[in-house]
Design a protein around this motif. Structure first.
Motif, short mmCIF file in Angstrom:
data_model
loop_
_atom_site.label_atom_id
_atom_site.label_comp_id
_atom_site.label_asym_id
_atom_site.label_seq_id
_atom_site.Cartn_x
_atom_site.Cartn_y
_atom_site.Cartn_z
N SER A 303 -9.49 -1.18 -2.76
CA SER A 303 -8.78 -2.06 -1.89
C SER A 303 -8.73 -1.32 -0.63
O SER A 303 -9.16 -0.21 -0.39
CB SER A 303 -7.26 -2.18 -2.49
N LEU A 304 -8.09 -2.03 0.24
CA LEU A 304 -8.06 -1.62 1.68
C LEU A 304 -6.58 -1.58 2.11
O LEU A 304 -5.99 -2.20 1.60
CB LEU A 304 -8.85 -2.34 2.75
N TYR A 305 -6.47 -0.84 3.26
CA TYR A 305 -5.13 -0.99 4.01
C TYR A 305 -4.73 -2.33 4.03
O TYR A 305 -3.43 -2.74 3.70
CB TYR A 305 -5.29 -0.44 5.39
N ALA A 306 -5.35 -3.12 4.37
CA ALA A 306 -4.97 -4.71 4.68
C ALA A 306 -4.53 -5.45 3.13
O ALA A 306 -3.64 -5.97 3.13
CB ALA A 306 -6.10 -5.69 5.21
N THR A 307 -5.36 -5.10 2.01
CA THR A 307 -5.02 -5.54 0.79
C THR A 307 -3.74 -5.25 0.51
O THR A 307 -2.85 -5.82 0.01
CB THR A 307 -5.89 -4.96 -0.28
N ARG A 308 -3.48 -3.81 0.81
CA ARG A 308 -2.03 -3.53 0.28
C ARG A 308 -0.81 -3.89 1.26
O ARG A 308 0.33 -4.08 0.60
CB ARG A 308 -2.06 -1.73 0.49
N ASP A 309 -1.09 -4.16 2.56
CA ASP A 309 -0.09 -4.97 3.49
C ASP A 309 0.06 -6.37 2.92
O ASP A 309 1.31 -6.78 3.07
CB ASP A 309 -0.68 -4.60 4.88
N ILE A 310 -0.96 -6.73 2.49
CA ILE A 310 -0.89 -8.46 1.99
C ILE A 310 0.23 -8.13 0.77
O ILE A 310 1.18 -9.15 0.62
CB ILE A 310 -2.13 -8.90 1.61
N ALA A 311 -0.08 -7.44 -0.13
CA ALA A 311 0.63 -7.18 -1.48
C ALA A 311 2.14 -6.78 -1.08
O ALA A 311 3.27 -7.29 -1.54
CB ALA A 311 0.09 -6.23 -2.28
N ALA A 312 2.17 -5.77 -0.06
CA ALA A 312 3.57 -5.56 0.45
C ALA A 312 4.53 -6.72 0.89
O ALA A 312 5.71 -6.69 0.62
CB ALA A 312 3.52 -4.29 1.44
N ALA A 313 3.75 -7.34 2.06
CA ALA A 313 4.57 -8.60 2.34
C ALA A 313 5.00 -9.74 1.35
O ALA A 313 6.15 -9.96 1.58
CB ALA A 313 3.72 -9.25 3.33
N ILE A 314 4.04 -9.86 0.28
CA ILE A 314 4.58 -10.85 -0.58
C ILE A 314 5.59 -10.25 -1.42
O ILE A 314 6.66 -10.86 -1.59
CB ILE A 314 3.29 -10.93 -1.56
N TRP A 315 5.60 -8.82 -1.81
CA TRP A 315 6.57 -8.11 -2.75
C TRP A 315 7.86 -8.18 -1.85
O TRP A 315 9.00 -8.48 -2.61
CB TRP A 315 6.02 -6.70 -2.70
N ARG A 316 7.75 -7.87 -0.65
CA ARG A 316 9.01 -7.73 0.32
C ARG A 316 9.71 -9.16 0.27
O ARG A 316 11.17 -9.27 0.38
CB ARG A 316 8.74 -7.30 1.56
N LYS A 317 8.91 -10.17 0.57
CA LYS A 317 9.61 -11.58 0.69
C LYS A 317 10.35 -11.71 -0.73
O LYS A 317 11.52 -12.22 -0.65
CB LYS A 317 8.57 -12.57 0.62
#
Ligand code: ARG
Length: 565
Positions: A303-317
């Motif tokens: 995975s990449l930096y962006a993949t983890r940022d997408i997962a992080a945003a969804i998790w934070r929401k």
């Protein structure tokens, strides 16, 4: 303070909605022309008269009262004079009533803001390039909290990637725990550099690093333990700097926290038909939006930096149900944020609009020493140490008898460094100069601290003054210097709100500088410890509210104000 714009709008008998009238009213630049002005140019077409005629007609129709005491028609403008004694009384009582929390409000009640800032990388040094994200993020944290928001400060650690496989190999070959404990991140960096020097001649190292990396991912005990060791060494070092800077976080969930949280979003993006294959990799095509594709899975499956940022945003929401999620990250990452915000928007998350990249410019040192590539980074800790030492020298010279000098030097040095990242609009690149940020007469944090200390010493000298008490005859304060100072202080609560809305702590820093300069003019023109008791008491109150607002403003920027200097 009274809402003068609304009061005035209600007195203007023009065919416009109140909200529009209010938006047209401005504060005058020169008090001798009044306090607020309303331009009549927009009305010319509706009222079929010239602006000059309109101003005259409207001025005649204004009903004066105890708040608005005079109106004049001048060149197509309506100029209003407020009751200045009342205005002064209002501002002074607001500051005193707030008891040190002037500018606080409850507009954010029930709302949550996540702030992703500082976000350091494990095994990497904490350098001057991290100053802005740390200072701006932390200031926004304090500003939003003051406005009643629930704030979640997140240090999105850079704790995932193949480099940690390399670190383990290097550490096992050339490192040991004692040295690493003693030397800290510097030693980790040395090992990392050595790995890259040795790699060309020893290709087996590459394979070993890959293996160790996959052992970290699989949760292998030894690999995990070593990684945690590197993490502890790095965070110990970073945390001592955070303590000095008065910076706090509520979450340290970094990139690796999202390792097991990417499958679900990836599956969802696939189901929505957003993911396409390209040379074995999985991407979201964003050409329609003028952007290069957002790479989510490499051909080797990683995975990449962006993949983890997408997962992080969804998790934070899900976790925080934020109303806004801010990312305080340098403008070099503009594209990254645009891309993954877009992917979330395309996936149908309406909250994607609440994600904000709070971008900022670069910091370099005067002598140009900021080349990360070559490894000669300038550590943030070293910059702070040097600023504190210099502050100590200046204080020793200015005030040799001061007790507590070390503590005050720390407050002044740290403040100077933080302020350098908060004084201009974010996006500007900064060239850091010790002499400039420590100039006690410049537009600096030491200047603000010094003004604050001076206010305190005036009050201390007054002896019998009852602090925090709204009393006396404010007519003696009706002069241009005092009025200017009082008006600036009166605008502080709005500045705090504007700083939050625009994500610009510099709105507060600029106002504080204006206030300190206005105070110094007031102080030159008017003898505070006058023999006339009414005058003396009123002026002392002005000194006290000035001190109070400077201290509060500095606190919102994360800077302490020593009582003496
Ligand atoms: N660690 C990253 C860097 O040093 C910054 C991370 C910012 N936050 C984020 N969610 N991408 O560049």
């Amino acid at each position: 303070m009274l809402d003068y714009k609304s009061i005035i709008a209600n007195k203007i008998k023009a065919p416009l909605e109140t909200a529009e009238l209010i938006s047209l009213i401005t504060e005058t630049a020169d008090d001798s022309f009044g306090d607020y002005a309303f331009p009549c140019f927009k009305l010319a077409r509706v009222m079929h008269m010239s602006p000059v005629q309109i101003a005259e007609k409207l001025a005649n129709e204004v009903e004066l009262d105890e708040h608005i005491v005079q109106v004049r028609a001048v060149n197509g403008y309506l100029n209003f004079f407020v009751n200045r004694t009342e205005l002064t009384w209002e501002v002074i009582s607001d500051v005193f009533a707030a008891r040190g929390s002037y500018g606080n409000s409850d507009i954010g009640e029930g709302k949550t803001v996540c702030i992703d800032y500082s976000s350091v990388n494990i095994c990497k040094s904490f350098h001057i390039g991290h100053l802005s994200t740390t200072a701006i993020g932390s200031a926004l944290y304090k500003i939003y909290s003051a406005l009643g928001y629930k704030v979640v400060g997140i240090n999105h650690l850079g704790d995932y990637g193949t480099q940690f496989g390399k670190m383990i190999v290097a550490f096992k070959l050339w490192g040991n725990r004692d040295i690493a404990e003693r030397e800290g991140v510097k030693e980790l960096q040395r090992l990392y550099v050595k790995f890259h020097q040795e790699e060309p001649a020893h290709p087996e190292l590459t394979e070993q690093a890959r293996e160790w990396f996959s052992r970290i991912e699989k949760g292998d005990k030894e690999a995990q333990e070593l990684f945690e060791f590197f993490k502890r060494i790095t965070l110990n070092e970073v945390k001592t700097v955070y303590e000095r800077l008065n910076v706090k976080f509520d979450s340290w969930n970094g990139e690796s926290f999202f390792n097991d949280k990417m499958a679900e979003p990836l599956q969802m993006l696939r189901e929505k038909g957003l993911i396409t294959e390209s040379q074995g990799a999985q991407i979201v095509d964003l050409s329609e939006y003028g952007m290069s594709p957002c790479l989510l899975v490499k051909s080797d499956g990683s995975s990449l930096y962006a993949t983890r940022d997408i997962a992080a945003a969804i998790w934070r929401k899900r976790e925080y149900n934020f109303d806004k999620c801010l990312y305080v990250v340098a403008y070099q990452q503009n594209l990254h944020f645009k891309q993954f915000f877009k992917v979330l928007e395309l996936a149908g998350f309406d909250w994607a609009k609440d994600l904000v990249h709070v971008a900022f410019g670069m910091v370099s040192l005067e002598d140009g020493s900021m080349s990360t590539r070559k490894g000669n980074v300038v550590l943030l800790k070293d910059v702070i140490d040097k600023a504190v030492a210099k502050a100590g020298d200046i204080i020793a010279e200015k005030n040799p008898d001061l007790s507590d000098r070390d503590k005050i030097a720390e407050q002044v040095g740290v403040g100077a460094v933080l302020f350098s990242a908060l004084e201009n609009s974010r996006i500007k690149d900064i060239v850091f100069s010790y002499d400039r940020v420590l100039n006690f007469d410049g537009e600096t944090s030491p200047y603000l601290q010094y003004t604050y200390a001076r206010c305190n010493s005036i009050i201390a000298k007054a002896g019998d003054y009852k602090s925090g008490k709204v009393a006396g005859d404010y007519r003696t304060l009706d002069n241009p210097e005092t009025l200017r100072l009082i008006k600036l202080i009166g605008s502080f609560p709005q500045a705090v709100k504007d700083a939050a809305v625009k994500y610009e702590p510099c709105i507060i820093s600029a106002l504080l500088i204006d206030i300190a300069q206005a105070f110094n003019r007031f102080y030159i023109e008017h003898r505070v410890l006058s023999d006339d008791l009414a005058e003396r008491n009123a002026r002392l109150q002005v000194v006290e509210v000035t001190a109070s607002v400077i201290k509060r403003g500095l606190a919102l920027l994360g800077i302490e104000a020593p009582d003496k200097m």
